[in-house]
Design a protein around this motif. Structure first.
Motif, mmCIF file in Angstrom:
data_model
loop_
_atom_site.group_PDB
_atom_site.id
_atom_site.type_symbol
_atom_site.label_atom_id
_atom_site.label_comp_id
_atom_site.label_asym_id
_atom_site.label_seq_id
_atom_site.Cartn_x
_atom_site.Cartn_y
_atom_site.Cartn_z
ATOM 1 N N GLY A 43 3.400 -2.832 5.975
ATOM 2 C CA GLY A 43 2.310 -3.497 6.734
ATOM 3 C C GLY A 43 0.925 -3.060 6.172
ATOM 4 O O GLY A 43 0.026 -3.263 6.783
ATOM 5 N N PHE A 44 0.814 -2.886 4.837
ATOM 6 C CA PHE A 44 -0.494 -3.092 4.144
ATOM 7 C C PHE A 44 -0.729 -4.350 3.823
ATOM 8 O O PHE A 44 0.057 -5.216 3.365
ATOM 9 C CB PHE A 44 -0.172 -1.972 2.847
ATOM 10 C CG PHE A 44 -0.275 -0.658 3.064
ATOM 11 C CD1 PHE A 44 -1.306 0.119 3.476
ATOM 12 C CD2 PHE A 44 1.031 -0.061 3.162
ATOM 13 C CE1 PHE A 44 -1.241 1.298 3.604
ATOM 14 C CE2 PHE A 44 1.252 1.449 3.330
ATOM 15 C CZ PHE A 44 0.157 1.989 3.487
ATOM 16 N N VAL A 45 -2.219 -4.544 3.907
ATOM 17 C CA VAL A 45 -2.768 -5.699 3.540
ATOM 18 C C VAL A 45 -3.778 -5.409 2.746
ATOM 19 O O VAL A 45 -4.690 -4.531 2.493
ATOM 20 C CB VAL A 45 -3.141 -6.673 4.662
ATOM 21 C CG1 VAL A 45 -2.076 -7.196 5.498
ATOM 22 C CG2 VAL A 45 -4.348 -5.781 5.658
ATOM 23 N N TYR A 46 -4.160 -6.448 1.602
ATOM 24 C CA TYR A 46 -5.346 -6.316 0.601
ATOM 25 C C TYR A 46 -6.518 -6.069 1.298
ATOM 26 O O TYR A 46 -6.830 -6.663 2.180
ATOM 27 C CB TYR A 46 -5.213 -7.459 -0.315
ATOM 28 C CG TYR A 46 -6.428 -7.222 -1.479
ATOM 29 C CD1 TYR A 46 -6.141 -6.499 -2.540
ATOM 30 C CD2 TYR A 46 -7.499 -8.014 -1.332
ATOM 31 C CE1 TYR A 46 -6.947 -6.469 -3.442
ATOM 32 C CE2 TYR A 46 -8.454 -7.928 -2.353
ATOM 33 C CZ TYR A 46 -8.098 -7.154 -3.389
ATOM 34 O OH TYR A 46 -9.074 -7.007 -4.459
ATOM 35 N N PRO A 68 0.319 -0.331 15.020
ATOM 36 C CA PRO A 68 0.835 0.843 15.427
ATOM 37 C C PRO A 68 1.577 1.422 14.268
ATOM 38 O O PRO A 68 2.208 2.648 14.230
ATOM 39 C CB PRO A 68 2.133 0.317 16.153
ATOM 40 C CG PRO A 68 2.405 -0.760 15.596
ATOM 41 C CD PRO A 68 1.202 -1.701 15.023
ATOM 42 N N HIS A 69 1.247 1.343 12.885
ATOM 43 C CA HIS A 69 1.781 2.033 11.737
ATOM 44 C C HIS A 69 1.059 3.212 11.853
ATOM 45 O O HIS A 69 0.084 3.556 12.071
ATOM 46 C CB HIS A 69 1.221 1.230 10.423
ATOM 47 C CG HIS A 69 2.094 -0.039 10.310
ATOM 48 N ND1 HIS A 69 3.616 -0.270 9.916
ATOM 49 C CD2 HIS A 69 1.591 -1.241 10.418
ATOM 50 C CE1 HIS A 69 3.640 -1.329 9.989
ATOM 51 N NE2 HIS A 69 2.544 -2.303 10.285
ATOM 52 N N PRO A 70 2.117 4.436 11.322
ATOM 53 C CA PRO A 70 1.513 5.749 11.227
ATOM 54 C C PRO A 70 0.455 5.868 9.785
ATOM 55 O O PRO A 70 0.721 5.056 9.133
ATOM 56 C CB PRO A 70 2.843 6.368 10.951
ATOM 57 C CG PRO A 70 3.659 5.368 10.660
ATOM 58 C CD PRO A 70 3.148 4.199 11.074
#
Length: 147
Positions: A43-46, A68-70
């Motif tokens: 779920g990470f984006v630059y 909604p990522h923790p």
């Protein structure tokens, strides 16, 4: 050696001024997975980066992920020429604090590395730039004086 002794330790998390070890890596990677694909899958984006890999001694990339990522919301990647390190920051203030702490080292390493690899023509240009920044001029006898 037992399998668990060969594994990397869990990564560090910076939250509210305190460093702790996470009990798992938020970016799990399987054998053969590209790390960039694993970051995206988590779920990470630059968000931003500094330094160009292989042109500076240290390269920084910061990634973010939204609800909604923790937590952790930020992944901070530091890459050197042969080894990299990943740490996490819980929220925006934590990420900003870490990047603020890393920035002076990144800047100093980059400038030192660039000066160290400069050729004689570049050093002359660098000297001229420093003279201009410090409001100095050269006189005919070669002595540097302030204006």
């Amino acid at each position: 050696m037992p399998d668990n002794e060969q594994q990397r330790p869990c990564p560090w998390l910076y939250s509210d001024g305190v460093w702790t070890r996470l009990d798992h890596d938020p970016v799990p990677s399987g054998k053969g997975d590209r790390y960039e694909d694993s970051i995206k899958a988590a779920g990470f984006v630059y968000w931003f980066g500094a330094g160009k890999l292989y042109n500076t001694p240290l390269h920084l990339n910061v990634y973010v992920r939204w609800h909604p990522h923790p937590e952790p919301r930020y992944l901070i990647e530091l890459d050197g020429p042969e080894y990299g390190q990943v740490v996490y920051a819980a929220e925006l203030p934590d990420a900003l604090t870490l990047t603020q702490q890393i920035a002076p080292a990144l800047q100093a390493l980059t400038v030192t590395d660039q000066v160290g690899h400069a050729d004689s023509e570049s050093l002359s240009v660098l000297g001229d730039l420093l003279d201009k920044m410090h409001d100095r001029t050269q006189v005919k006898n070669g002595k540097t004086i302030r204006r």
